[in-house]
Scaffold this motif. Sequence first.
Motif, mmCIF file in Angstrom:
data_model
loop_
_atom_site.group_PDB
_atom_site.id
_atom_site.type_symbol
_atom_site.label_atom_id
_atom_site.label_comp_id
_atom_site.label_asym_id
_atom_site.label_seq_id
_atom_site.Cartn_x
_atom_site.Cartn_y
_atom_site.Cartn_z
ATOM 1 N N VAL A 1 0.905 -1.271 0.039
ATOM 2 C CA VAL A 1 0.277 0.043 0.005
ATOM 3 C C VAL A 1 0.941 1.256 -0.007
ATOM 4 O O VAL A 1 1.747 1.292 0.747
ATOM 5 C CB VAL A 1 -0.791 -0.072 1.327
ATOM 6 N N SER B 1 0.296 -5.020 10.157
ATOM 7 C CA SER B 1 1.720 -4.226 10.489
ATOM 8 C C SER B 1 2.590 -4.387 9.491
ATOM 9 O O SER B 1 2.652 -5.441 8.781
ATOM 10 C CB SER B 1 2.311 -4.792 11.962
ATOM 11 N N ASP B 2 3.496 -3.513 9.163
ATOM 12 C CA ASP B 2 4.331 -3.355 8.266
ATOM 13 C C ASP B 2 5.453 -4.659 8.400
ATOM 14 O O ASP B 2 5.732 -5.032 9.486
ATOM 15 C CB ASP B 2 5.064 -2.379 8.182
ATOM 16 N N THR C 1 9.177 2.537 5.919
ATOM 17 C CA THR C 1 7.854 2.659 5.781
ATOM 18 C C THR C 1 7.016 3.155 7.059
ATOM 19 O O THR C 1 7.591 3.419 8.277
ATOM 20 C CB THR C 1 7.594 0.996 5.542
ATOM 21 N N ALA C 2 5.748 3.346 6.960
ATOM 22 C CA ALA C 2 4.784 3.432 8.010
ATOM 23 C C ALA C 2 4.539 2.153 8.721
ATOM 24 O O ALA C 2 5.053 1.168 8.318
ATOM 25 C CB ALA C 2 3.478 4.021 7.663
ATOM 26 N N ASP C 3 3.775 2.104 9.683
ATOM 27 C CA ASP C 3 3.925 0.880 10.607
ATOM 28 C C ASP C 3 2.652 0.005 10.509
ATOM 29 O O ASP C 3 2.638 -1.088 10.875
ATOM 30 C CB ASP C 3 4.074 1.513 12.115
ATOM 31 N N PHE C 4 1.555 0.687 10.176
ATOM 32 C CA PHE C 4 0.221 -0.129 10.229
ATOM 33 C C PHE C 4 -0.709 0.489 9.094
ATOM 34 O O PHE C 4 -0.669 1.671 8.490
ATOM 35 C CB PHE C 4 -0.413 -0.116 11.456
ATOM 36 N N ALA C 5 -1.380 -0.580 8.377
ATOM 37 C CA ALA C 5 -2.200 -0.326 7.159
ATOM 38 C C ALA C 5 -3.782 -0.854 7.540
ATOM 39 O O ALA C 5 -3.693 -1.935 7.946
ATOM 40 C CB ALA C 5 -1.891 -0.737 5.891
ATOM 41 N N ALA D 1 4.004 7.704 1.639
ATOM 42 C CA ALA D 1 3.903 6.663 2.761
ATOM 43 C C ALA D 1 3.601 5.125 2.496
ATOM 44 O O ALA D 1 2.753 5.238 1.502
ATOM 45 C CB ALA D 1 2.699 7.082 3.922
ATOM 46 N N ALA D 2 4.265 4.285 2.818
ATOM 47 C CA ALA D 2 3.889 2.885 2.308
ATOM 48 C C ALA D 2 3.977 1.881 3.572
ATOM 49 O O ALA D 2 4.743 2.062 4.412
ATOM 50 C CB ALA D 2 4.942 2.532 1.382
ATOM 51 N N VAL D 3 3.227 0.960 3.353
ATOM 52 C CA VAL D 3 3.247 -0.353 4.312
ATOM 53 C C VAL D 3 3.093 -1.467 3.534
ATOM 54 O O VAL D 3 2.454 -1.681 2.443
ATOM 55 C CB VAL D 3 2.328 -0.424 5.096
ATOM 56 N N GLN D 4 3.875 -2.694 3.620
ATOM 57 C CA GLN D 4 3.739 -3.860 3.092
ATOM 58 C C GLN D 4 3.291 -4.764 4.118
ATOM 59 O O GLN D 4 3.803 -4.794 5.247
ATOM 60 C CB GLN D 4 4.994 -4.626 2.411
ATOM 61 N N TYR D 5 2.424 -5.420 3.842
ATOM 62 C CA TYR D 5 1.619 -6.481 5.134
ATOM 63 C C TYR D 5 1.351 -7.839 4.750
ATOM 64 O O TYR D 5 0.865 -7.711 3.439
ATOM 65 C CB TYR D 5 0.901 -5.807 6.194
#
Lengths: 98, 98
Positions: free
Chosen positions: A7, B45-46, B53-57, A92-96
């Motif tokens: 994301v 969570s990332d 990256t950010a921490d949470f999506a 801003a990005a996150v991979q999860y």
Amino acid sequence: MTGFRHVVLFTWVEGTTTAQVDEVAAKLRELPAVIPEIRGYSLGSDAGVNPGTADFAIVADFADRDAYLVYRDNPTHRAVVDSMKPLIASRAAVQYEL
Amino acid sequence: MTGFRHVVLFTWVEGTTTAQVDEVAAKLRELPAVIPEIRGYSLGSDAGVNPGTADFAIVADFADRDAYLVYRDNPTHRAVVDSMKPLIASRAAVQYEL
């Protein structure tokens, strides 16, 4: 569903035009045809519902982390990223894991 | 597919614990059972693949903008948001048409 999701949210630099964003979106939309590891690909400009939002979102789904890395490092994708860079004010990005 | 997607990324304040994030995630995961307008709800969570990256999506899907607004303003959702606020260092969001 299991999988791996990438994301990313962008804000554009002041003065970025709708035509520039449309061009970015068109280039991004070509990526699933080029990178078969992309399982799902969705993007769009902020709908203007809330104040203080970012400007543009990409949500990309993959089978797993390795498939995401293929996308991340794909040369066609990198070229699109490079073409976007002058427009990006913040990212801003996150991979999860799904 | 048509629809309306809400994407939000968070970074947590320094000192936020895994237990606190797990508690937030558990509360969020209860929302689809409370708010039938939620068509799809995914969070995580990332994964730590990339630096910066950010921490949470959270990625939430709705039939349309009005269904998203029901979610946004739902009191149970607002209570979860309020409980998260002390943990939030930064937040970026986009809502877009699918």
